[in-house]
Write a protein that holds these residues in place. Structure first.
Motif, mmCIF file in Angstrom:
data_model
loop_
_atom_site.group_PDB
_atom_site.id
_atom_site.type_symbol
_atom_site.label_atom_id
_atom_site.label_comp_id
_atom_site.label_asym_id
_atom_site.label_seq_id
_atom_site.Cartn_x
_atom_site.Cartn_y
_atom_site.Cartn_z
ATOM 1 N N GLU A 41 0.829 -1.205 0.000
ATOM 2 C CA GLU A 41 0.000 0.000 0.000
ATOM 3 C C GLU A 41 0.867 1.261 0.000
ATOM 4 O O GLU A 41 0.555 2.247 -0.672
ATOM 5 C CB GLU A 41 -0.926 0.012 1.221
ATOM 6 C CG GLU A 41 -2.001 -1.056 1.212
ATOM 7 C CD GLU A 41 -1.502 -2.410 1.689
ATOM 8 O OE1 GLU A 41 -0.278 -2.532 1.972
ATOM 9 O OE2 GLU A 41 -2.319 -3.353 1.783
ATOM 10 N N LYS A 45 1.043 4.157 -2.901
ATOM 11 C CA LYS A 45 0.838 5.575 -2.614
ATOM 12 C C LYS A 45 1.990 6.410 -3.169
ATOM 13 O O LYS A 45 1.786 7.536 -3.631
ATOM 14 C CB LYS A 45 0.716 5.793 -1.107
ATOM 15 C CG LYS A 45 -0.598 5.305 -0.517
ATOM 16 C CD LYS A 45 -0.652 5.563 0.984
ATOM 17 C CE LYS A 45 -1.969 5.070 1.574
ATOM 18 N NZ LYS A 45 -2.020 5.291 3.056
ATOM 19 N N MET A 48 1.364 6.698 -6.900
ATOM 20 C CA MET A 48 0.257 7.622 -7.150
ATOM 21 C C MET A 48 0.692 9.062 -6.907
ATOM 22 O O MET A 48 0.322 9.977 -7.666
ATOM 23 C CB MET A 48 -0.939 7.270 -6.261
ATOM 24 C CG MET A 48 -2.149 8.194 -6.458
ATOM 25 S SD MET A 48 -2.821 8.171 -8.151
ATOM 26 C CE MET A 48 -3.777 6.624 -8.085
ATOM 27 N N GLU A 61 -5.317 7.664 -13.269
ATOM 28 C CA GLU A 61 -6.655 7.076 -13.326
ATOM 29 C C GLU A 61 -6.569 5.565 -13.545
ATOM 30 O O GLU A 61 -7.270 4.777 -12.892
ATOM 31 C CB GLU A 61 -7.453 7.708 -14.469
ATOM 32 C CG GLU A 61 -8.877 7.184 -14.605
ATOM 33 C CD GLU A 61 -9.723 7.454 -13.378
ATOM 34 O OE1 GLU A 61 -10.431 6.531 -12.931
ATOM 35 O OE2 GLU A 61 -9.660 8.577 -12.851
ATOM 36 N N ARG A 64 -5.280 3.905 -10.395
ATOM 37 C CA ARG A 64 -6.317 3.862 -9.356
ATOM 38 C C ARG A 64 -7.226 2.652 -9.567
ATOM 39 O O ARG A 64 -7.582 1.949 -8.614
ATOM 40 C CB ARG A 64 -7.145 5.146 -9.363
ATOM 41 C CG ARG A 64 -8.302 5.104 -8.372
ATOM 42 C CD ARG A 64 -8.975 6.438 -8.203
ATOM 43 N NE ARG A 64 -9.662 6.881 -9.403
ATOM 44 C CZ ARG A 64 -10.413 7.988 -9.458
ATOM 45 N NH1 ARG A 64 -10.534 8.761 -8.394
ATOM 46 N NH2 ARG A 64 -10.998 8.327 -10.578
ATOM 47 N N LYS A 65 -7.603 2.404 -10.819
ATOM 48 C CA LYS A 65 -8.480 1.273 -11.115
ATOM 49 C C LYS A 65 -7.778 -0.058 -10.867
ATOM 50 O O LYS A 65 -8.387 -1.015 -10.374
ATOM 51 C CB LYS A 65 -8.961 1.359 -12.561
ATOM 52 C CG LYS A 65 -9.882 2.541 -12.840
ATOM 53 C CD LYS A 65 -10.284 2.589 -14.303
ATOM 54 C CE LYS A 65 -11.208 3.772 -14.587
ATOM 55 N NZ LYS A 65 -11.572 3.847 -16.022
ATOM 56 N N GLY A 68 -6.451 0.154 -6.791
ATOM 57 C CA GLY A 68 -7.383 0.583 -5.749
ATOM 58 C C GLY A 68 -6.831 1.705 -4.886
ATOM 59 O O GLY A 68 -7.382 2.007 -3.818
ATOM 60 N N THR A 69 -5.759 2.335 -5.344
ATOM 61 C CA THR A 69 -5.137 3.436 -4.599
ATOM 62 C C THR A 69 -5.817 4.750 -4.952
ATOM 63 O O THR A 69 -5.825 5.153 -6.118
ATOM 64 C CB THR A 69 -3.638 3.543 -4.918
ATOM 65 O OG1 THR A 69 -3.013 2.284 -4.676
ATOM 66 C CG2 THR A 69 -2.976 4.621 -4.078
ATOM 67 N N GLU A 70 -6.366 5.424 -3.956
ATOM 68 C CA GLU A 70 -7.065 6.677 -4.203
ATOM 69 C C GLU A 70 -6.093 7.858 -4.126
ATOM 70 O O GLU A 70 -5.305 7.947 -3.190
ATOM 71 C CB GLU A 70 -8.185 6.873 -3.184
ATOM 72 C CG GLU A 70 -9.358 5.917 -3.359
ATOM 73 C CD GLU A 70 -10.087 6.128 -4.678
ATOM 74 O OE1 GLU A 70 -10.143 7.284 -5.156
ATOM 75 O OE2 GLU A 70 -10.593 5.133 -5.233
ATOM 76 N N PRO A 71 -6.146 8.766 -5.084
ATOM 77 C CA PRO A 71 -5.300 9.968 -5.017
ATOM 78 C C PRO A 71 -5.809 10.903 -3.933
ATOM 79 O O PRO A 71 -6.967 10.819 -3.517
ATOM 80 C CB PRO A 71 -5.473 10.589 -6.405
ATOM 81 C CG PRO A 71 -6.828 10.119 -6.855
ATOM 82 C CD PRO A 71 -6.994 8.732 -6.288
ATOM 83 N N ASP A 72 -4.937 11.787 -3.470
ATOM 84 C CA ASP A 72 -5.337 12.693 -2.396
ATOM 85 C C ASP A 72 -5.931 14.001 -2.912
ATOM 86 O O ASP A 72 -6.219 14.906 -2.126
ATOM 87 C CB ASP A 72 -4.160 12.995 -1.465
ATOM 88 C CG ASP A 72 -2.945 13.501 -2.223
ATOM 89 O OD1 ASP A 72 -3.041 13.687 -3.445
ATOM 90 O OD2 ASP A 72 -1.896 13.714 -1.582
ATOM 91 N N ASP A 74 -8.595 15.642 -6.366
ATOM 92 C CA ASP A 74 -9.485 15.327 -7.483
ATOM 93 C C ASP A 74 -8.658 15.280 -8.766
ATOM 94 O O ASP A 74 -7.981 16.256 -9.123
ATOM 95 C CB ASP A 74 -10.571 16.401 -7.582
ATOM 96 C CG ASP A 74 -11.587 16.099 -8.674
ATOM 97 O OD1 ASP A 74 -11.412 15.100 -9.402
ATOM 98 O OD2 ASP A 74 -12.551 16.880 -8.809
#
Length: 242
Positions: A41, A45, A48, A61, A64-65, A68-72, A74
Motif C-alpha cells: 500500500e 501511494k 500515485m 486514473e 487507481r483502477k 485501488g489506490t485513491e489519489p489525495d 481530485d
C-alpha cells in the motif's frame, strides 16, 4: 614535516581505512534487504503521488483502477493544472494567468513573486516576437512599479530589458532568458504554486527517495564494501569491488 611525508602518511591512512572496510557479500546484502518489510500500500501511494504531482492524469486514473489506490486530490484538477503549465511552456502567458485565476484567484493574489515572474515571462515573449514598443510600454506600466517596491524584482526587470539592447541576443549576457528553459522554469513555479494551494506537495516523493538512496550509499561506502545500485532505472545490484 615535508610535503612528501605528508602525502605518504595520507596515502597510508587511506590504505588502512580501505583495508579495514567490512566486506558484505551479495548473499548477505540480499538477506538484509529481504528482511526489510515494505507494505505494498505504501509503494502504491508513492507511485500515485508521482503521477499526481507530475500531472500524469491518465496514468493516475488507470493506476487507481488497477491498484485501488485513491489519489489525495481530485484528478480533474490535474487536467486544469497541466493546461496552465502547457500554456506557459508555449509562451501563452495571458492564457496561463487567466486559467490560474479560474482555478483559484488567491494563488496570484497571495504570491506576488509568482505573479511578477509570469509578467516577466510575458515581457520576454513580447521581446521574442519582436514587439519592441509594446514590450517597453508593458515594462514601464506593469513591471516598473513592482520593481520600485522590490529590489529583486527590479534586478530581474533590468536583466530582461537588457535583451532590447542587443540585435544579436546570442551576444547578450542574459540571452538565456529567451531559452525554452526559462519557460520551463516559470511553468514549474506555477505548477508548484497550484499544488501548494491544493494542500499537496509541490515535489514528488520518489525523486527525493532516490536522492536519499544515493546519499546513503555514499555514506556507507566509507565503512563497507557491499553490492551497489548504480543504475537506478534497473535497480540491479553490482558486486562490491574488493
Amino acid at each position: 614535516m615535508s610535503l612528501f611525508w605528508t602525502v605518504i602518511r595520507q596515502l597510508a591512512e587511506i590504505e588502512a581505512m580501505t583495508a579495514s572496510k567490512k566486506v558484505i557479500t551479495r548473499e548477505e546484502w540480499e538477506k538484509k534487504l529481504n528482511d526489510v518489510k515494505i507494505r505494498k500500500e505504501d509503494m502504491n501511494k508513492l507511485v500515485m503521488n508521482f503521477f499526481v504531482t507530475e500531472g500524469f492524469v491518465e496514468a493516475a486514473e488507470k493506476f487507481r483502477k488497477e491498484s485501488g489506490t485513491e489519489p489525495d486530490i481530485d484528478l480533474a484538477t490535474i487536467t486544469d493544472r497541466m493546461a496552465v503549465k502547457k500554456a506557459v511552456q508555449s509562451g501563452n502567458v495571458d492564457d496561463a494567468i487567466e486559467k490560474v485565476n479560474d482555478l483559484n484567484p488567491e494563488i496570484l493574489d497571495t504570491n506576488p513573486q509568482l505573479f511578477f515572474h509570469l509578467q516577466q515571462q510575458r515581457l520576454i515573449e513580447l521581446i521574442r516576437n519582436g514587439k519592441i514598443e509594446e514590450a517597453l510600454e508593458f515594462a514601464q506600466e506593469e513591471l516598473a512599479p513592482r520593481g520600485e517596491e522590490n529590489q529583486s524584482f527590479l534586478e530581474d526587470l533590468e536583466k530582461t530589458v537588457a535583451l532590447l539592447a542587443f540585435e544579436d541576443v546570442s551576444k547578450c549576457p542574459v540571452g538565456e532568458l529567451l531559452d525554452i528553459s526559462q519557460r520551463l522554469k516559470t511553468a514549474s513555479e506555477v505548477n508548484a504554486a497550484i499544488l501548494t494551494s491544493q494542500s499537496h506537495e509541490k515535489d514528488p516523493k520518489l525523486p527525493s527517495l532516490l536522492k536519499m538512496l544515493i546519499w546513503a550509499q555514499n555514506q556507507l561506502d566509507e565503512k563497507a564494501a557491499y553490492p551497489h545500485i548504480k543504475d537506478l532505472s534497473s535497480a540491479k545490484l553490482e558486486d562490491p569491488a574488493i
